[in-house]
Design a protein around this motif. Structure first.
Motif, PDB file in Angstrom:
ATOM      1  N   ALA A 157       0.793  -1.229   0.000  1.00  0.00           N
ATOM      2  CA  ALA A 157       0.000   0.000   0.000  1.00  0.00           C
ATOM      3  C   ALA A 157       0.826   1.280   0.000  1.00  0.00           C
ATOM      4  O   ALA A 157       0.296   2.354  -0.288  1.00  0.00           O
ATOM      5  CB  ALA A 157      -0.915  -0.002   1.226  1.00  0.00           C
ATOM      6  N   VAL A 160       0.646   3.595  -3.051  1.00  0.00           N
ATOM      7  CA  VAL A 160      -0.670   4.237  -3.151  1.00  0.00           C
ATOM      8  C   VAL A 160      -0.735   5.422  -2.206  1.00  0.00           C
ATOM      9  O   VAL A 160      -1.213   6.511  -2.567  1.00  0.00           O
ATOM     10  CB  VAL A 160      -1.793   3.220  -2.846  1.00  0.00           C
ATOM     11  CG1 VAL A 160      -3.152   3.922  -2.783  1.00  0.00           C
ATOM     12  CG2 VAL A 160      -1.805   2.106  -3.877  1.00  0.00           C
ATOM     13  N   LYS A 161      -0.264   5.239  -0.982  1.00  0.00           N
ATOM     14  CA  LYS A 161      -0.221   6.338  -0.012  1.00  0.00           C
ATOM     15  C   LYS A 161       0.599   7.504  -0.569  1.00  0.00           C
ATOM     16  O   LYS A 161       0.179   8.681  -0.477  1.00  0.00           O
ATOM     17  CB  LYS A 161       0.393   5.864   1.300  1.00  0.00           C
ATOM     18  CG  LYS A 161       0.629   6.976   2.326  1.00  0.00           C
ATOM     19  CD  LYS A 161       1.378   6.459   3.536  1.00  0.00           C
ATOM     20  CE  LYS A 161       1.579   7.535   4.592  1.00  0.00           C
ATOM     21  NZ  LYS A 161       2.407   8.660   4.111  1.00  0.00           N
ATOM     22  N   CYS A 176      -0.977  -5.306  -7.341  1.00  0.00           N
ATOM     23  CA  CYS A 176      -0.764  -5.139  -5.904  1.00  0.00           C
ATOM     24  C   CYS A 176      -1.725  -6.089  -5.217  1.00  0.00           C
ATOM     25  O   CYS A 176      -2.643  -6.622  -5.845  1.00  0.00           O
ATOM     26  CB  CYS A 176      -1.007  -3.693  -5.454  1.00  0.00           C
ATOM     27  SG  CYS A 176      -2.684  -3.081  -5.715  1.00  0.00           S
ATOM     28  N   ALA A 180      -4.592  -3.648  -0.837  1.00  0.00           N
ATOM     29  CA  ALA A 180      -3.707  -2.488  -0.804  1.00  0.00           C
ATOM     30  C   ALA A 180      -4.372  -1.217  -1.309  1.00  0.00           C
ATOM     31  O   ALA A 180      -4.007  -0.116  -0.891  1.00  0.00           O
ATOM     32  CB  ALA A 180      -2.438  -2.761  -1.626  1.00  0.00           C
ATOM     33  N   THR A 182      -7.243  -0.232  -0.599  1.00  0.00           N
ATOM     34  CA  THR A 182      -7.921   0.325   0.575  1.00  0.00           C
ATOM     35  C   THR A 182      -6.924   0.750   1.636  1.00  0.00           C
ATOM     36  O   THR A 182      -7.021   1.849   2.208  1.00  0.00           O
ATOM     37  CB  THR A 182      -8.905  -0.701   1.161  1.00  0.00           C
ATOM     38  OG1 THR A 182      -9.926  -0.983   0.194  1.00  0.00           O
ATOM     39  CG2 THR A 182      -9.550  -0.190   2.447  1.00  0.00           C
ATOM     40  N   LEU A 183      -5.941  -0.094   1.919  1.00  0.00           N
ATOM     41  CA  LEU A 183      -4.965   0.237   2.949  1.00  0.00           C
ATOM     42  C   LEU A 183      -4.193   1.506   2.597  1.00  0.00           C
ATOM     43  O   LEU A 183      -3.904   2.330   3.481  1.00  0.00           O
ATOM     44  CB  LEU A 183      -3.999  -0.925   3.164  1.00  0.00           C
ATOM     45  CG  LEU A 183      -2.924  -0.697   4.230  1.00  0.00           C
ATOM     46  CD1 LEU A 183      -3.551  -0.431   5.594  1.00  0.00           C
ATOM     47  CD2 LEU A 183      -1.970  -1.876   4.301  1.00  0.00           C
ATOM     48  N   GLY A 184      -3.855   1.698   1.328  1.00  0.00           N
ATOM     49  CA  GLY A 184      -3.146   2.913   0.927  1.00  0.00           C
ATOM     50  C   GLY A 184      -3.941   4.165   1.238  1.00  0.00           C
ATOM     51  O   GLY A 184      -3.378   5.188   1.667  1.00  0.00           O
ATOM     52  N   CYS A 204      -6.041  -3.632   6.413  1.00  0.00           N
ATOM     53  CA  CYS A 204      -6.009  -4.757   5.470  1.00  0.00           C
ATOM     54  C   CYS A 204      -7.299  -5.553   5.531  1.00  0.00           C
ATOM     55  O   CYS A 204      -7.822  -5.996   4.501  1.00  0.00           O
ATOM     56  CB  CYS A 204      -4.825  -5.664   5.778  1.00  0.00           C
ATOM     57  SG  CYS A 204      -3.226  -4.954   5.328  1.00  0.00           S
ATOM     58  N   GLY A 207      -9.966  -3.736   3.692  1.00  0.00           N
ATOM     59  CA  GLY A 207      -9.788  -3.950   2.260  1.00  0.00           C
ATOM     60  C   GLY A 207     -10.178  -5.347   1.834  1.00  0.00           C
ATOM     61  O   GLY A 207     -10.758  -5.536   0.761  1.00  0.00           O
ATOM     62  N   ASP A 281       2.614  -5.403   3.721  1.00  0.00           N
ATOM     63  CA  ASP A 281       2.801  -4.354   4.709  1.00  0.00           C
ATOM     64  C   ASP A 281       2.714  -4.838   6.150  1.00  0.00           C
ATOM     65  O   ASP A 281       3.177  -4.145   7.059  1.00  0.00           O
ATOM     66  CB  ASP A 281       1.762  -3.251   4.499  1.00  0.00           C
ATOM     67  CG  ASP A 281       1.896  -2.607   3.128  1.00  0.00           C
ATOM     68  OD1 ASP A 281       2.890  -1.896   2.913  1.00  0.00           O
ATOM     69  OD2 ASP A 281       1.028  -2.847   2.269  1.00  0.00           O
TER      70      ASP A 281
END
Length: 625
Positions: A157, A160-161, A176, A180, A182-184, A204, A207, A281
């Motif tokens: 993630a 993405v963040k 990915c 990820a 969602t987590l990002g 996670c 997500g 992650d």
């Protein structure tokens, strides 16, 4: 979103569970006014191979076109106007081309959006070095095939963040892990760092709950008849908090069902050891997760815990191993099942004779099923199914040479005039396609660099950091057919986590009869199953806590292995999941090779839970509703 210190809530809608999901998801979620972010999951191993083939024919292809032509075309203006941000792995093997297509759509609609692209998952450039180093498949130990179609690491993630931190409104990634996207978002919104392990695990899980679309809102639910309004089923929304807890829900006024049983089924879907669900992650522990009804169509989820992740990415490579063809015929009338089986056996006998005369060699594999006769239930098929007066012969074969299977395809239709009365439904000639298989291996994260660019301008390679104390990969791992994360069911991991696990390495006879009355397992439990390569996992959740002792005593790994012995060739491991009063059964070598390699009608194990739910168990009648 609301923001008041620790009361901040981030609302994320899951609009797609796979490439081919319904087009209603994105418009429904955007129109609901109940989301801040819209995320899409499109990728599976087979999808990556299809996209790679498309890119070979057209350098501007290789991504999930539906994301641009259908989903974003229908919502782009509304997304931009409402300030909703979008994250999608629709980039496939060509995320830059996906971004260009989306930019062209935005220009066409007169919409200004900032588009980011995450790359770096394609590790095909490392294959020559890895081949020299002797990389092997993580389960079979096979060496790397000479010709590989795709090789993609499951990124996490953090890229993405980074893209969201840089101001992107739409983020497009390649491969990915499904969660990820969602987590990002949550790492960006809450400022989580790689050391915030428990919140990361909760993100996670959020997500994971929405990554399969309507499976979180009543899709595939054991009690399907209790799920209202399938045609208008709501797509899932998670309302997430800074501590990693969240509420799973759906848009108001939509169909579907959101209950702890529904969300619990999805939590156990396609994971292995629930105390050691490996993601890039964080290693997630879901054993203490609790779920509680928090209003109509609202389930509060708490209790995910995290540990430092491994030092490796899982890489999914694909390669061609000969060719594959599948044909069907419908057989009507008395003795339909026997006629179908004889027809299939005769086709195989005839074509093998033709192959011998032409020096083509035998099939590399052949699989005959009679659909409608409960073939997948094996010895547990109901007697009535064997006397059905309508059955479908399904014959799937593989061969090293394409011309052999073209000959096979020509020999299906002649059955309509040569053999069994009531033969029909041949349709067109069966197609012949490359037989694509997966080759999974682990790769040191230090050898993979993720790059983020926005509107075509690179913002550089993202330095990915993991929590201090990250451990090396502890043995095996496998990705889901839908591209989920990795799992490690090794004894070493189980011992390290303290997870309650029991393994049956060989099938055994059923346990001695317990007291009480005999009922099918479905009376006592919910169940859902899915795939991890050639491994099937079956999540079982007790309908009432009072049933747990009987289930623990009777659903032993040995008994489950015995009941599914006609399908499962490897060991069966049982993990307890106390938080949801359930178990997760991991069945190895259970899917005929799994996914792309399997010849079965159910290569992804979707029916495995349904089969297990027919297993007889005994219960005190006083406990039954």
């Amino acid at each position: 979103m609301t923001s008041a210190g620790n009361d901040k809530v981030v609302r994320i809608g899951g609009a797609s569970g796979f490439w081919g999901d319904s087009s209603v998801g994105a418009p429904q979620l955007v129109a609901s006014g109940a989301i801040d972010y819209l995320v899409f999951d499109y990728l599976a191993e087979l999808t990556m191979s299809i996209l790679a083939g498309a890119r070979l024919k057209n350098p501007e292809a290789g991504y999930a076109t539906d994301f641009v032509t259908t989903a974003m075309r229908s919502v782009l203006r509304d997304v931009a106007a409402a300030g909703i941000r979008v994250v999608s792995n629709a980039g496939g093997v060509n995320p830059q081309a996906c971004a260009r297509a989306l930019a062209a759509l935005a220009a066409e609609q007169g919409v200004a959006v900032k588009i980011a692209v995450v790359e770096g998952d394609d590790v095909s450039g490392l294959l020559p070095a890895l081949r020299e180093e002797g990389v092997t498949e993580m389960f079979s130990g096979a060496t790397l095939p000479p010709k590989v179609l795709t090789a993609n690491a499951y990124l996490g993630a953090q890229p993405v963040k980074a893209a969201l931190d840089a101001g992107a409104q739409i983020v497009i990634t390649g491969r990915c892990v499904d969660s990820a996207v969602t987590l990002g978002v949550l790492m960006h919104e809450f400022g989580w760092t790689p050391d915030d392990l428990d919140p990361l695990a909760g993100g996670c899980l959020a997500g994971h709950i929405i990554e399969c679309g309507c499976q979180a809102t009543g899709g595939l639910h054991t009690d399907w008849e209790s799920v209202p309004d399938w045609a208008n089923i709501g797509y899932p929304i998670v309302e997430c908090r800074a501590d990693g807890s969240f509420v799973a829900t759906k848009p108001a006024g939509t169909g579907g069902l959101v209950t702890p049983a529904v969300v619990g089924e999805q939590m156990l879907y396609e994971i292995g050891d629930p105390a050691a669900y490996l993601l890039p992650d964080v290693i997630c522990d879901f054993t203490a997760v609790t779920m509680a009804q928090a209003g109509e169509a609202r389930v509060e989820v708490r209790g995910a815990r995290g540990r430092a992740p491994s030092a490796s990415y899982k890489v999914s490579a694909t390669y061609v191993d000969g060719f594959k063809s599948s044909a069907q015929l419908t057989i009507v009338g008395f003795d339909a099942v026997a006629k179908a089986r004889r027809t299939g056996e005769s086709i195989l006998q005839r074509t093998r004779g033709l192959f011998e005369r032409l020096s083509l060699g035998d099939y590399t594999a052949a699989y005959l099923e009679v659909l409608g006769a409960e073939s997948c239930y094996g010895p547990h098929a109901q007697p009535g199914a064997l006397v059905t007066r309508e059955a479908v012969l399904r014959l799937t074969v593989t061969h090293r040479r394409k011309e052999a299977l073209e000959l096979f395809a020509r020999e299906i239709a002649p059955a309509g005039t040569s053999w069994a009365p009531g033969t029909t439904g041949a349709g067109g000639r069966a197609s012949v396609s490359p037989s694509i298989k997966q080759f999974a291996f682990l790769l040191d994260k230090a050898r993979v660099a993720a790059n983020v660019s926005i509107d075509g301008e690179s913002i550089g390679v993202i330095e990915q950091r993991w929590a201090a104390g990250a451990v090396g990969a502890a043995g095996s791992g496998t990705g889901a057919g839908t591209g989920a994360g990795t799992l490690d069911a090794s004894a070493a991991t189980t011992a390290a986590t303290g997870a309650a696990a029991t393994t049956a390495t060989t099938a055994a006879t059923a346990d001695a009869a317990a007291p009480g009355i005999e009922v099918p397992l479905i009376r006592l439990a919910y169940g859902r199953s899915g795939d991890k390569g050639d491994t099937s996992n079956i999540g079982i959740i007790a309908r009432r806590a009072e049933y747990l002792p009987a289930l623990r005593e009777q659903l032993t790994p040995a008994r489950v292995a015995a009941f599914l012995a006609h399908l499962v060739e490897g060991p069966v491991t049982r993990y307890e999941v106390p938080g949801v009063v359930g178990f997760n059964f991991v069945c190895e070598r259970a899917l005929g090779g799994g996914g792309m390699a399997s010849l079965r009608n159910d290569p992804l194990g979707k029916g495995m839970a349904q089969i297990l739910l027919s297993m007889p168990v005994r219960v005190d009648p006083a406990l039954l509703d």
